[in-house]
Design an enzyme around this catalytic site. Sequence first.
Site, PDB file in Angstrom:
ATOM      1  N   TYR A 293       0.859  -1.197   0.000  1.00  0.00           N
ATOM      2  CA  TYR A 293       0.000   0.000   0.000  1.00  0.00           C
ATOM      3  C   TYR A 293       0.892   1.244   0.000  1.00  0.00           C
ATOM      4  O   TYR A 293       1.741   1.426   0.881  1.00  0.00           O
ATOM      5  CB  TYR A 293      -0.886  -0.022   1.237  1.00  0.00           C
ATOM      6  N   TYR A 343      -5.446   5.863  -7.131  1.00  0.00           N
ATOM      7  CA  TYR A 343      -5.729   5.620  -5.721  1.00  0.00           C
ATOM      8  C   TYR A 343      -7.163   5.140  -5.618  1.00  0.00           C
ATOM      9  O   TYR A 343      -8.108   5.920  -5.625  1.00  0.00           O
ATOM     10  CB  TYR A 343      -5.533   6.905  -4.924  1.00  0.00           C
TER      11      TYR A 343
END
Lengths: 389, 452
Positions: A293, A343
């Site tokens: 991430y 994102y």
Amino acid sequence: MSISGTAAIAGIGATEFSKESGRSELQLAAEACIDALKDAGLTPADVDGLVTFTADASTEIAVARELGVPGLSFFSRVDYGGGAACGTVAHAAMAIATGLAETVVCYRAFNERSGRRFGRAAARSEHAAGTADLEFSWHLPYGFATPAAWVAMYARRYMHEYGATSEDFGRVAVAMRRHAATNPNAWFHERPITLEDHQASRWVVEPLHLLDCCQESDGGVAIVVTSAERARDLPHPPAVIGAAAQGSGPGQMMMFSYYEGDLTTLPAMGRVGETLWRQAGLGPADVQAAILYDHFTPFVLVQLEELGFCGRGEAKDFVADGGIEVDGRLPVNPNGGQLGEAYIHGMNGIAEAVRQIRGTSVNQVPGVANVLVTAGTGVPTSGLILTRP
Amino acid sequence: MTAASPRRGDALHDRLTVLAEELTALGERPAGPCPDPVNAPMIRNWTQALGDHDARWAETAPPAMIQVWSMPGLNRDKPGTIADRILALLNESGFTGVVATNCEQTYDRYLRHGEELRSTMRFGGLTGPKRTGLGEGYFVTWHQTWYAEGERVAEMMFRVLKFRPRAAGGPPAKGRRARPAIGPDTRFFWDGLRDGELRVQRCAECGRLRHPPGPMCPECHATKREHVTVSGRGTLHSYVVHHHPPVPGFDPPFVVALVDLEEGVRMVGDLLGCPPDQVRIGMPVEAVLQKIDDDLVLPQWRPAGSAPKPPPAQGAEPAAQGAESVAQGTEPAKAAAELAALSVDLTPTFVISTALATRDFTPVHHDTALARAQGSTDIFLNILTTMGLVQRYVLERLPGAVLEGVSVRLGVPAYAGDTLTLTGRALDDRTVEVRGAVSLGDHAIATVRLKG
């Protein structure tokens, strides 16, 4: 009973990734789900479970209505922002392993750039006093109000403890933008950057430059999870869920776990990592690619340490010399990650892990058997290990 | 601050120098009129607004009111100062910021009610360019003199810094600072701040300190809680410098700190009074309780040792007005030199009523929205009031003293919602040093001269 090997990802789907989708978040969710079901060779009639983020604006029943799903046997929400990403798949796998459902679609869709931007200063009502409101109340009155600022507080201490520099963070951004440059679906397709570009980009919250921060994106991603047995009969090679885990740490807060212990670590991710390795019976040397991430570069370094790819404080050396680039020691986010592709709260990373297992990524790592995937950092989080059958 | 590089051949600098010479050559020129004679109604407005109850003002005017008599009032075509042309040239050349740095007043004698005044101005000089904390700038000085029937009665030196604002992270965000949600488990903390205490929860059973607080001790599971008042001393564990995006109520860049308190808990707050490039992990810091408004006080931090001396306990204050006044030297010499503190709550009413009582209608002193649009946190105290409060403080603490002059070096703004704490020290029979501190730091450092 172990969850390992009982369920698999059979389909992945997504909308385009943009800065202004021009349509509702529910429409994005429905489009991503249909795309994923087609990819899996299934129809909405096969779906009996839906899982999304607590943060998602479109409820499971709303998505079911759009898809024409006749009824749901399982629905669930996972909390804590981007920490939910792999958790949605974990919940789906649990439901399938326990017989609550047969085919579950996990989705996340938002207009995070054209609608409510997460990068803006957070605002919360002073009149609600739930536990999350109280957590924010120790921080927002001081203008400490953005995810970049909350991560910067950890990053500054990490630099102090281990001598890491802004350039070490920059190498993560350079790697992600290199990967995105060759990914036609990435927002930053054909737009790589240099370390000099990174250093020259303006301060957002010191010690973070603009290019340490992921993009803000509109878009949706959906993942179809079914039993490993059923997945074998579907069009694509299944990405078997070798391990799935959630985790939080001591004194855990939403992004503000500053009050106990060591700011240079991510105990929630450490817990997720231990569970994943144990469940899958694998270790760091057994994965050929990782999806880490990357909402902000510093936490990619800390994750490499928490997950055991290198020792404490050694990540700056691990990322040096293209260490996490597609031809490096450990290819990380070959899709370009959230810094380069889009994102979508970690869900686009799960889709890339599936492509790596299938062997269909635009930046395919050769000989992939196992891929590790992580979700949001600084928050209670989750992770997966996907395995080629 | 240091002198910037020589400006030989700099066209702007040359023009400024020529203009400064022209203005100096003008000498002393009549200033705008003093429309009203020294009069009881204006004095009463002033004394009520500033809370100055000196009985002498029934006969004479408070000396620090001198500038009030020549203020133009709410007048759109108000006459400017003798320095206006040079200020305008600086403005056009990018030195758009302005901040008053010094105000020095000398009082030849107190004025009687009914006296008619006139005033003059003369240009006092231009220095610069200098590099300052605000940006590169020029100091511009002028003088004003007041006369009654040809007799000089007071003089003032006024100095401003015209500066080129440094590039910031964009315009300050509109709106106000976020406020905390407060629940039954956290109320003691916020209540404590309003009472001047920084509180940390302690388990009433096992004694464990805990911040942020919660209803059950994670160690022994007791729900019985108490709190301790902590010292406010700590060291910086980590920090960030916020540049972007805009945060309502904040003017970037600003520093947010994570502090290790010496009692063993951590706390987040803003680090005030420390330029971002001087912040270091491990630096000693101390808490300062910043009053945001009547309902909210926030614990903030500043470098240790940068605070003005803490005011004495509240009980000490009335003693200064009693029979054993510190001025009468009944205390040991060292103690006698320290004057008891005076705290003034800078409510919006106080800031606005004092601005109007000093005939200062500049909007930043009464229009909150406009003050914020110009980058201020809130409306703030005007200089005429700061001068008046210094006068009030010294004459209350040293009853019977007669003011000869007040020299003030101006620091951070005194915003509405803050508290101005005046502390003082008599250096000798005729000199008192006064410090006016607000939560952001020193608002004014004054030297007050008394007649022998």
